[in-house]
Design a protein around this motif. Structure first.
Motif, short mmCIF file in Angstrom:
data_model
loop_
_atom_site.label_atom_id
_atom_site.label_comp_id
_atom_site.label_asym_id
_atom_site.label_seq_id
_atom_site.Cartn_x
_atom_site.Cartn_y
_atom_site.Cartn_z
N ARG A 96 0.87 -1.21 -0.21
CA ARG A 96 0.25 -0.06 0.15
C ARG A 96 0.82 1.40 -0.05
O ARG A 96 0.50 2.38 -0.52
N TYR A 110 -5.48 -2.88 -15.66
CA TYR A 110 -5.03 -1.60 -16.11
C TYR A 110 -3.94 -0.98 -14.87
O TYR A 110 -4.35 -1.37 -13.92
N TYR A 125 -2.91 2.88 -13.72
CA TYR A 125 -2.98 4.23 -13.89
C TYR A 125 -2.09 4.86 -12.85
O TYR A 125 -1.48 4.45 -11.83
N GLN A 129 -1.88 8.45 -10.57
CA GLN A 129 -2.55 9.60 -10.09
C GLN A 129 -1.62 10.55 -9.48
O GLN A 129 -1.14 10.18 -8.19
N LEU A 141 -6.07 11.39 -14.04
CA LEU A 141 -5.63 10.28 -13.90
C LEU A 141 -4.88 9.98 -15.33
O LEU A 141 -5.70 10.00 -16.23
N LEU A 201 -3.64 6.92 -17.85
CA LEU A 201 -3.60 5.44 -18.12
C LEU A 201 -2.01 5.30 -18.56
O LEU A 201 -1.51 5.75 -19.44
N VAL A 254 -2.58 -0.99 -20.49
CA VAL A 254 -3.87 -1.88 -20.54
C VAL A 254 -3.37 -3.52 -21.11
O VAL A 254 -2.64 -3.43 -22.11
N LEU A 285 0.41 8.22 -6.67
CA LEU A 285 -0.42 7.06 -6.30
C LEU A 285 -0.70 6.08 -7.63
O LEU A 285 -0.96 6.62 -8.66
N LEU A 316 -2.56 3.19 -9.27
CA LEU A 316 -3.92 2.46 -9.23
C LEU A 316 -3.83 1.50 -10.26
O LEU A 316 -3.58 1.51 -11.34
N THR A 355 -17.42 -1.04 -17.04
CA THR A 355 -16.83 -0.55 -15.92
C THR A 355 -15.56 -1.05 -15.37
O THR A 355 -15.48 -2.27 -15.22
N GLN A 356 -14.69 -0.23 -14.75
CA GLN A 356 -13.44 -0.53 -14.30
C GLN A 356 -13.60 -0.49 -12.57
O GLN A 356 -14.27 0.25 -12.23
N PHE A 410 -11.35 -0.54 -9.30
CA PHE A 410 -9.99 -0.26 -8.80
C PHE A 410 -9.64 -0.64 -7.43
O PHE A 410 -10.41 -0.92 -6.81
N GLY A 411 -8.42 -1.02 -7.46
CA GLY A 411 -7.82 -1.35 -6.31
C GLY A 411 -7.42 0.02 -5.55
O GLY A 411 -7.93 1.17 -5.98
N PRO A 412 -7.21 -0.29 -4.16
CA PRO A 412 -7.06 1.24 -3.34
C PRO A 412 -5.46 1.94 -3.55
O PRO A 412 -5.47 2.95 -3.16
#
Lengths: 116, 114
Positions: B9, B33, B35, B37, B43, B45, B48, B88, B90, B102-103, B105-107
Motif C-alpha cells: 500500500r 490496467y 494508472y 494519479q 488520472l 492511463l 492496458v 499513487l 492504481l 466498468t472498471q 479499482f484497487g486502493p
C-alpha cells in the motif's frame, strides 16, 4: 478528439442541501459517460454510467446524472448531501467508436466537502 | 471491497532501487490496467492488458515495466525511478477492455521516490 472538463475543482455544501457537480464533454461520437468517486485512501468506485440508454441515469447512494447532448453536459446531482459523500469525484468520457480502453479520458476531479 | 487488491500500500524507494508493485483481481475479469494519479493532475492511463496481452502503452518511460502472467495478476516493475514518479499507482480491472466497461479499482500503492 474527445475531452472532459470538470468545471469546479472544489465544491462545498452543507449537510442536507443539494449537490451539483458539473461536467462538460467533447466527443466526435455518441459517448459513454461515467462518474466515479474516490474516498480518501481508497480506489475509485463507479457511481453511475450512461451508455446511450435513458438520459437520466440513477446511481448508487442517491446520486443521479442527466445526459444533455445539446449542452454537452453530464452533471452529477444529489438532493440531500450526507457527510459520507465527502470525496473526490471524477467525470469520465469514452468514445464507443473506439475499441481501445486508451480512449477513456478522466476529468481532473472535483473535491466535494460537506459542512455539518 | 471491490475485489481488486494491491500490494504494497505504501512504498518508499531510492532512485537506484528496483521494486515491484502487485495487483490481483478476484472478479474473473479479462482486462487489467495501470494508472498513475498525481496531485492536481487527471488520472493517467499507463498500460492496458487484455487476455494477458498488452494492448496499450501510453508513452510510458521504460523505467516502468509491466508484466501480466495471467488474467488475475498484474505487476509493475520499477527501476531507476525519478522523484517526479512519486504518485499513487492504481490498478483496475474490467470484464473486457472496451470503452463502455466498468472498471473496478484497487486502493492503490502510494509511491515515494527519494
Amino acid at each position: 478528439a474527445q475531452s472532459v472538463t470538470q468545471l469546479d475543482s472544489h465544491v462545498s455544501v452543507s449537510e442536507g442541501t443539494p449537490v451539483l457537480l458539473r461536467c462538460n464533454y467533447s466527443s466526435s461520437y455518441s459517448p459513454s459517460l461515467f462518474w466515479y468517486v474516490q474516498h480518501p485512501n481508497k480506489g475509485l468506485q463507479l457511481l453511475l454510467k450512461y451508455t446511450s440508454a435513458a438520459t437520466l441515469v440513477k446511481g448508487i447512494n442517491g446520486f443521479e446524472a442527466e445526459f444533455k447532448k445539446s449542452e454537452t453536459s453530464f452533471h452529477l446531482t444529489k438532493p440531500s448531501a450526507h457527510m459520507s459523500d465527502a470525496a473526490e469525484y471524477f467525470c469520465v468520457v469514452s468514445d464507443p467508436g473506439y475499441s481501445s480502453a486508451s480512449k477513456i479520458i478522466f476529468g481532473s476531479g472535483t473535491r466535494l466537502s460537506i459542512r455539518p | 471491497e471491490t475485489g481488486v487488491t494491491q500490494t504494497p500500500r505504501h512504498l518508499v524507494m531510492g532512485m537506484t532501487n528496483k521494486k515491484s508493485l502487485k495487483c490481483e483481481q478476484h472478479l474473473g475479469h479479462n482486462a487489467m490496467y495501470w494508472y498513475k494519479q498525481s496531485a492536481k493532475k487527471p488520472l493517467e492511463l499507463m498500460f492496458v492488458y487484455s487476455l494477458e496481452e498488452r494492448v496499450e502503452n501510453n508513452s510510458v518511460p521504460s523505467r516502468f515495466s509491466p508484466e501480466c502472467p495471467n488474467s488475475s495478476h498484474l505487476f509493475l516493475h520499477l527501476h531507476t525511478l525519478q522523484p517526479e514518479d512519486s504518485a499513487l499507482y492504481l490498478c483496475a480491472s474490467s470484464l473486457l477492455a472496451g470503452t463502455t466497461d466498468t472498471q473496478y479499482f484497487g486502493p492503490g500503492t502510494r509511491l515515494t521516490v527519494l
